[in-house]
Design a protein around this motif. Structure first.
Motif: not given
Length: 271
Positions: A214-218
């Motif tokens: 995801g775009a929010s995956s670290s």
């Protein structure tokens, strides 16, 4: 977890998913989690973990010769041996390019089988599957792509990777740390990446774009996806891992639905 129900809208015949925290707590599941799915390349993390057990047992060393001339066990695990994608053909000097290689994992499996004195599928069973209670999982055939498993079993593996019992935590930390930083390469299905970072058998997200997470995956997220429509990621920043298995081959559909699914899972974990 409400986010896991998003798999109901995926254009696949069958799908199952789960999220597990580092302490082994299963936060949520959805779908037939006991259904056996072909893993395709999600087999590789299992094979890599078995290779690391072989390393800790003293059967192999990470920097001993294996594969093409100049290549080592470490090179094979990190897709830097120079072997081609699906052929036992050398296309670059070891350590110079990130060439994703099924052939490299097959060479690795053969190397460990000879060192351990037992067939690699049996080594995986004894080293990983049996101790973790992964009774529905097999890694017969190619250690690059022929695994079959369930969400229930892979949740056990994902918990192990987050809080290792079979390996020294320092070994697992090394596996999720970039080997040969800065190398360019192709991430199958997502094109050229610069850099194309990998650890020991695990792909590392870093700043790759486009990507299947995801775009929010670290940036520290690591894991693997498979051409059979499967994935497993571990996000240390979220303190959780996610497994999703389907029975439809990877394609544009997956590139479209997987990232928002992961973002929804991460948002729910953070809420």
């Amino acid at each position: 977890m409400l986010s896991l129900a998003m798999i109901e809208n995926w254009p696949v015949p069958t799908a199952a998913a789960a999220v597990v925290r580092a302490d082994g707590t299963v936060v949520g599941t959805h779908g037939p989690t006991a259904h056996r799915f072909p893993l395709a390349s999600v087999t590789k993390p299992l094979a890599a973990y078995a290779a690391l057990v072989a390393y800790e047992e003293g059967a192999v060393e990470l920097d001993e010769p294996a594969g093409p001339e100049g290549s080592t066990v470490r090179h094979l695990l990190a897709h830097t041996s120079g072997l081609a994608f699906d052929e036992h053909r050398v296309t670059a000097p070891p350590g110079t390019r990130r060439l994703y290689s099924n052939a490299g994992f097959e060479v690795l499996g053969d190397h460990i089988a000879k060192a351990a004195g037992i067939p690699f599928p049996e080594y995986v069973r004894q080293a990983i599957l049996e101790p973790l209670g992964m009774t529905a999982t097999t890694v017969d055939g190619s250690p690059a792509r022929d695994g079959v498993s369930t969400v229930d079993d892979l949740v056990r593996f994902a918990a192990e990777v987050q809080a290792p019992r079979l390996l020294d935590p320092r070994t697992v930390l090394e596996a999720q740390t970039v080997v040969h930083p800065g190398l360019k390469g192709v991430l199958p299905g997502y094109g050229h990446q610069n850099p194309n970072d990998w650890g020991l058998g695990f792909e590392i997200r870093d700043s790759k774009s486009p990507h299947w997470t995801g775009a929010s995956s670290s940036p520290a997220t690591f894991g693997h996806f498979g051409q059979s429509g499967t994935f497993l990621w571990v996000d240390p920043a979220a303190g959780a891992a996610c497994v999703a298995l389907t029975d439809r081959a990877f394609g544009p559909w997956a590139a479209e639905v997987w990232p928002p699914f992961t973002d929804a899972v991460l948002a729910e974990l953070a809420a």
